[in-house]
Scaffold this motif. Sequence first.
Motif, PDB file in Angstrom:
ATOM      1  N   ALA A   1      43.884  22.658  53.234  1.00  0.00           N
ATOM      2  CA  ALA A   1      43.781  23.634  52.192  1.00  0.00           C
ATOM      3  C   ALA A   1      44.712  24.632  51.593  1.00  0.00           C
ATOM      4  CB  ALA A   1      42.344  24.336  52.560  1.00  0.00           C
ATOM      5  N   GLY A   2      44.354  25.457  50.652  1.00  0.00           N
ATOM      6  CA  GLY A   2      45.493  26.154  50.176  1.00  0.00           C
ATOM      7  C   GLY A   2      45.417  27.660  50.145  1.00  0.00           C
ATOM      8  N   GLU A   3      45.323  29.026  49.667  1.00  0.00           N
ATOM      9  CA  GLU A   3      45.508  29.763  49.077  1.00  0.00           C
ATOM     10  C   GLU A   3      45.460  29.599  47.541  1.00  0.00           C
ATOM     11  OE1 GLU A   3      47.808  32.180  48.210  1.00  0.00           O
ATOM     12  OE2 GLU A   3      49.288  31.085  48.262  1.00  0.00           O
ATOM     13  N   VAL A   4      44.809  30.863  47.667  1.00  0.00           N
ATOM     14  CA  VAL A   4      44.967  31.435  45.996  1.00  0.00           C
ATOM     15  C   VAL A   4      45.277  32.718  45.176  1.00  0.00           C
ATOM     16  CG1 VAL A   4      43.716  29.777  45.275  1.00  0.00           C
ATOM     17  CG2 VAL A   4      42.386  31.629  45.860  1.00  0.00           C
ATOM     18  N   THR A   5      45.561  32.700  44.665  1.00  0.00           N
ATOM     19  CA  THR A   5      46.443  34.570  44.169  1.00  0.00           C
ATOM     20  C   THR A   5      45.126  35.481  44.795  1.00  0.00           C
ATOM     21  OG1 THR A   5      47.921  34.119  42.762  1.00  0.00           O
ATOM     22  CG2 THR A   5      47.437  35.684  42.674  1.00  0.00           C
ATOM     23  N   ASP A   6      45.152  36.616  45.299  1.00  0.00           N
ATOM     24  CA  ASP A   6      44.886  37.162  45.295  1.00  0.00           C
ATOM     25  C   ASP A   6      43.802  38.254  44.439  1.00  0.00           C
ATOM     26  OD1 ASP A   6      42.477  37.392  47.543  1.00  0.00           O
ATOM     27  OD2 ASP A   6      44.037  39.106  48.737  1.00  0.00           O
ATOM     28  N   ASN A   7      42.636  38.637  43.923  1.00  0.00           N
ATOM     29  CA  ASN A   7      42.332  39.777  43.238  1.00  0.00           C
ATOM     30  C   ASN A   7      43.358  39.723  41.665  1.00  0.00           C
ATOM     31  OD1 ASN A   7      40.555  41.263  44.687  1.00  0.00           O
ATOM     32  ND2 ASN A   7      41.897  42.652  45.968  1.00  0.00           N
ATOM     33  N   TYR A   8      43.481  38.485  41.521  1.00  0.00           N
ATOM     34  CA  TYR A   8      44.055  38.665  40.056  1.00  0.00           C
ATOM     35  C   TYR A   8      42.900  38.125  38.401  1.00  0.00           C
ATOM     36  CZ  TYR A   8      47.624  38.047  36.011  1.00  0.00           C
ATOM     37  OH  TYR A   8      47.735  38.131  35.368  1.00  0.00           O
ATOM     38  N   SER A   9      42.164  37.187  38.755  1.00  0.00           N
ATOM     39  CA  SER A   9      41.017  36.993  37.963  1.00  0.00           C
ATOM     40  C   SER A   9      39.698  36.042  38.690  1.00  0.00           C
ATOM     41  CB  SER A   9      41.728  36.293  36.903  1.00  0.00           C
ATOM     42  OG  SER A   9      42.167  34.663  37.120  1.00  0.00           O
TER      43      SER A   9
ATOM     44  N   ASP B   1      38.153  40.030  45.310  1.00  0.00           N
ATOM     45  CA  ASP B   1      37.103  40.211  46.295  1.00  0.00           C
ATOM     46  C   ASP B   1      36.528  41.521  46.544  1.00  0.00           C
ATOM     47  OD1 ASP B   1      38.698  38.610  48.586  1.00  0.00           O
ATOM     48  OD2 ASP B   1      40.591  39.759  47.893  1.00  0.00           O
ATOM     49  N   GLN B   2      36.577  42.641  45.625  1.00  0.00           N
ATOM     50  CA  GLN B   2      35.879  43.786  45.543  1.00  0.00           C
ATOM     51  C   GLN B   2      34.849  43.817  44.178  1.00  0.00           C
ATOM     52  OE1 GLN B   2      39.517  43.676  45.951  1.00  0.00           O
ATOM     53  NE2 GLN B   2      38.728  44.304  48.602  1.00  0.00           N
ATOM     54  N   TRP B   3      34.829  42.382  43.497  1.00  0.00           N
ATOM     55  CA  TRP B   3      33.666  42.438  42.682  1.00  0.00           C
ATOM     56  C   TRP B   3      33.034  40.875  42.948  1.00  0.00           C
ATOM     57  CZ3 TRP B   3      31.810  45.674  40.552  1.00  0.00           C
ATOM     58  CH2 TRP B   3      30.243  45.251  38.835  1.00  0.00           C
ATOM     59  N   GLY B   4      31.773  41.536  43.375  1.00  0.00           N
ATOM     60  CA  GLY B   4      30.863  39.660  43.449  1.00  0.00           C
ATOM     61  C   GLY B   4      29.579  39.521  42.745  1.00  0.00           C
ATOM     62  N   ALA B   5      29.393  40.994  41.606  1.00  0.00           N
ATOM     63  CA  ALA B   5      27.987  40.491  40.311  1.00  0.00           C
ATOM     64  C   ALA B   5      27.492  38.512  39.989  1.00  0.00           C
ATOM     65  CB  ALA B   5      28.078  41.188  39.582  1.00  0.00           C
ATOM     66  N   ASP B   6      28.636  38.544  39.842  1.00  0.00           N
ATOM     67  CA  ASP B   6      28.134  36.566  39.252  1.00  0.00           C
ATOM     68  C   ASP B   6      28.710  36.052  40.444  1.00  0.00           C
ATOM     69  OD1 ASP B   6      27.720  38.380  36.643  1.00  0.00           O
ATOM     70  OD2 ASP B   6      30.234  38.291  36.392  1.00  0.00           O
ATOM     71  N   ARG B   7      28.954  35.561  41.499  1.00  0.00           N
ATOM     72  CA  ARG B   7      29.584  34.670  42.252  1.00  0.00           C
ATOM     73  C   ARG B   7      28.175  34.087  42.005  1.00  0.00           C
ATOM     74  NH1 ARG B   7      32.006  38.467  46.817  1.00  0.00           N
ATOM     75  NH2 ARG B   7      33.598  39.311  45.788  1.00  0.00           N
TER      76      ARG B   7
ATOM     77  N   THR C   1      36.977  40.152  34.873  1.00  0.00           N
ATOM     78  CA  THR C   1      35.429  41.211  35.379  1.00  0.00           C
ATOM     79  C   THR C   1      35.354  42.816  35.027  1.00  0.00           C
ATOM     80  OG1 THR C   1      36.605  42.913  37.129  1.00  0.00           O
ATOM     81  CG2 THR C   1      35.520  40.467  37.920  1.00  0.00           C
ATOM     82  N   PRO C   2      34.466  43.387  34.901  1.00  0.00           N
ATOM     83  CA  PRO C   2      34.678  45.139  34.096  1.00  0.00           C
ATOM     84  C   PRO C   2      35.777  46.231  35.039  1.00  0.00           C
ATOM     85  CG  PRO C   2      32.105  44.314  34.607  1.00  0.00           C
ATOM     86  CD  PRO C   2      33.277  43.674  35.555  1.00  0.00           C
ATOM     87  N   TYR C   3      36.176  45.985  36.222  1.00  0.00           N
ATOM     88  CA  TYR C   3      36.640  46.244  36.921  1.00  0.00           C
ATOM     89  C   TYR C   3      38.280  46.031  37.157  1.00  0.00           C
ATOM     90  CZ  TYR C   3      32.836  48.920  37.068  1.00  0.00           C
ATOM     91  OH  TYR C   3      31.659  49.940  36.336  1.00  0.00           O
ATOM     92  N   SER C   4      39.717  46.867  37.058  1.00  0.00           N
ATOM     93  CA  SER C   4      40.604  46.261  38.099  1.00  0.00           C
ATOM     94  C   SER C   4      40.484  47.058  39.673  1.00  0.00           C
ATOM     95  CB  SER C   4      41.935  46.844  37.234  1.00  0.00           C
ATOM     96  OG  SER C   4      41.612  48.069  37.197  1.00  0.00           O
TER      97      SER C   4
END
Length: 812
Positions: A362-370, A439-445, A666-669
Motif C-alpha cells: 500500500a502507500g501513504e499520500v500527502t496529509d491535509n493538502y487537498s 483529515d479535519q474536514w469530512g462534509a463531502d466524504r 474544502t472551505p477551510y484551511s
Amino acid sequence: MAEDRLRAGGGRPGAWIWISAIVVMLIGVALAVGGVWLITLGGSWYYVAAAIGFIVTGVLLVMRRPLALWLYALVVLGTLAWAVWEIGFDWWPLAARGDIIFLVGLWLLMPWITRRLTAAGRPPAAWRGAGLALSASLAVAAVAGVVALASDLHDQAGSLPGAQAAAGQTGGGGVPVDDWQAYGHSSLGDRYSPLTQITPDNADTLKVAWTYHTGDIRGPGDPVETTYELTPLKIGQTVYICTPHDWAIALDADTGAQKWKFDPRIEERKNLQHLTCRGVSYHEQAPGEAAAPNGECPQRIFLPTADARLIALDAKTGQPCPGFGQNGTVNLWEGMADPKAHAGMYYSTSPPVVTRDLVIIAGEVTDNYSTDEPSGVIRAYDVNTGKLVWNFDPGNPDQTAPIGPGQSYTKNSPNSWIVSSADEQLGLVYIPLGNQTPDQWGADRPPNTERFSSSIIALDIATGKLRWVYQTVHHDLWDMDVPSQPSLVDLDTAQGKVPALVQSTKRGDIYVLDRRTGTPIIPAPERPVPQGAVPPDHSAPTQPFSELTFLQPPLQESDMWGATPFDQLACRVRFRSLRYDGIFTPPSLQGSIVYPGNFGIIDWGGLAVDPVRQIAFANPDYFAFYSKLSPRKQTGQAEQGGAPTSNGGAEQQKADELGGNPMFGTPYSVDMGPLVSPLGLPCQRPPWGYVAGVDLKSGKIAWMHRNGTIRDSAPVPLPFRMGVPSLGGPIVTAGGVAFLTSTLDYYVRAYDVTTGRQLWEDRLPAGAQATPITYRSAATGRQYLVVVAGGHGSLGTKPGDSIIAYDLPGRG
C-alpha cells in the motif's frame, strides 16, 4: 552617621529594596493581567489573589514595612494550599506553581532586604518576627516539595504472568528461531523473539559489539520529516537495512561489515512530505513453490522507494531481479489517476507484506493538502514476476480483479501507510487504514470513505476480496488513523482458544478482535461523543470505546503546566480559550484541543506481544494538540488540488513555504500543532511518556511506569526522569526482556517484562525513533540486539546514521 544612613535605607545598599519592590510589583502586574483574562474565561481566581499579594508586598517594601514579609508569607502558604488542593503532592506541577514564589521569598530574606525594613520610629530588629514568619512558610513549602519529590503519583506497580520455560523452543509465524525475517519479526506482527540468552539477570552487562555508519545523512534540500524509522531484518548470517534515501544495504550479522549496497537513485521532489524507509521485506522460495524465471533470485529483498517504485533485489548480491516487473522494478504509479499532477504525493514508507507467493503493498499520500490526491489502493503482485494479481481500492471495494488499460483507481480513497499482517492458515491479510485526506474536514466524504476510514480490514490473500471491516473511529475528523501493524496472537478465553488480532491506536484504545470475523473479544461499546462540527460537516453521534485502553481522563485547567507560574498561566488562558469537550471535540473556528493528540497515544511503533504468555508491552504517550479551522478565499487553480508545487497560486505558495495545511477543495484551511507554552514546553503536566504491561487474557493494564528523561529536550542537559514521548516500537523476548529506543532522549533501554523494571540503558549518538530487533548468530551462538540511531526531523532529535549491535560479554 554612615550607620544611620544605611539603617534608614539611604546609600547604595538601599537600592536593592527599591529594585526588589519594583520586580515584585511587576510580577504582580503580570499575574493580574493574565489572571483577570483567565477569570473572564471562567478560570481560576488564584492568580488575581496572588497578584494582589505581590503588588501590596511591593508597596510595603517601598515603605520599608516588615509587614511585607508577613504578607509574602501568606502568599507562599496560600499558593501551597491552592496547589496541593488542585494537584496533590505531584512534584512537577507543584514545583511549577511555586518555583518563582519560593525563590522570591528566599530573596526577601537576604540581609540587604531585611535590614532595610526599619522605618523611622521602629527598632532595628523589627523585621525579625516577620522574617521568622516568612522563613517558616518557606520551610513548610520545602517540606511539601520533599514529600512530592519522594512520591510517584503516576506509577502503577504490578506484575504480569511469569515466563514459561518452553517459550524459547520454537519461532512464531514460521520464522527460524535465530532470525528476524519481517518488520514485526514474522507476518504475525507480534515483535516477539523466542530467544532466551538475554535475561533480566544479565541484561545490564550488554556491550557494543559492532557499529555501522550508513553514510546517508539528511541534506539541506530534504523534507523536514526525513527520518530513520527503520526496523532491520536478519536472515541467515545477514542483516538487511534501508536508509531514508532508500539505499538497501546488507551487513554481516556478526561484524557489521558491509556485504553489498544498492542505491536506487530516487527522483527527489521538493514536495515530498516524508523521506523515510521503515524497512525492507524478504521472500525465500519455498519447496513446491513455482520458481522465478531462469531460477533467478531464490531469495529476494523487496525495497519500496520514495518515487513510488517496488524493487526486487537478489538477497545474495543486491542486484535487481530482472524477471520482476521491468528489470526488477514495478512502477506503483501505474493505474493512478493524474500521476504527473500528483508526483511526490504518494509512495510506500513501509515495507510490503510477503505472504504465500504474493507481495502486498500500500502507500501513504500527502496529509491535509487537498481533496484531489492519489488513491489509497492496496495491490498484490506475484513475487517472481511482478504481475498484478489483485487490487483492493477502498473507493471501489467490490472490483478486486486487476484494472484494465485506461482505467484508474479512485482518487483520494483511504490509504494504508503502515505495515500489514497476514495469517496464512486463515488465508487473510489484515490491513490498517488511515483517513481520507484532508483529515479535519469530512462534509463531502463518499459512503465508501465513511465505511473504511480509520478501520482494520481483512482481505482474502488469494483474491483481495473483503472478508470483514472493523472501524475504530467513525467520520474521523482528528487524524486518528489506525497507525500500527496488527499483532496476531491466539488467546485463551472462556470459550477456548481464539485466534485474535490486537490493534493499538492513536486514541489509546486497544481493540482485541476475533481475526476470523472482526468481532470484538474485549467489548468495545458505542458511547456518545461531543457534537457541533462546523456546518455543513457533522460529527458521528457515537464512537466505539474499547474496555482495554490507555486513554486517560479528560484534561482540566489544573492539568495545565509550565516551567513557571507565568507560562502555566498562559497555558490556562489558552486552555480556556479553545473549545474542549473531551475526546472527539470537533475541529472548530474557535480552535479545539485534540487530546489524545495527532501524535497518538500509540503511533506506528505499535505493541510487542508475547504469544506464549499472552501479554503485551507498550510505550504510550500523552501530548495534547490543537486544531483551528480558518475560512479561505478561493484561489482558482490552487483549489483544483494537484501536487503542492510553487506554481499553484499565491495561497499554494504560502502553504508550501510555511508547511501549512491548506486542505484545498474544502472551505477551510487548518492550523494545527502541539499545545505548548510560550516557552515551547508542553502545556499539560508530565509525565508525557510511559512503558506499560498488558495482560491480554484479562484485558487489564498490569503496570505502568514513567519512561525517559528531558536530557535531550531541555535547553540544558538535565537528566530528570519526567517521562517523555517515544515514537517507535518495542520488542519482547522469551527471555523476559523488552527493548525500546524511541524516546526523545538518546538511549536504548531494557526492561523486565514482568514488572516493567528498567534493567539497563546505554547512550546513543543520535535520536533513535525506530524499533530494534534481536537475533542469534548461527556461527557464534551469540544473541544480538540491533538498534538504529538516525534521528527524526519532525521531532527535532539529533540526526545520525548509526546501526549499533549489542551482545553479552563472553558469550558464544
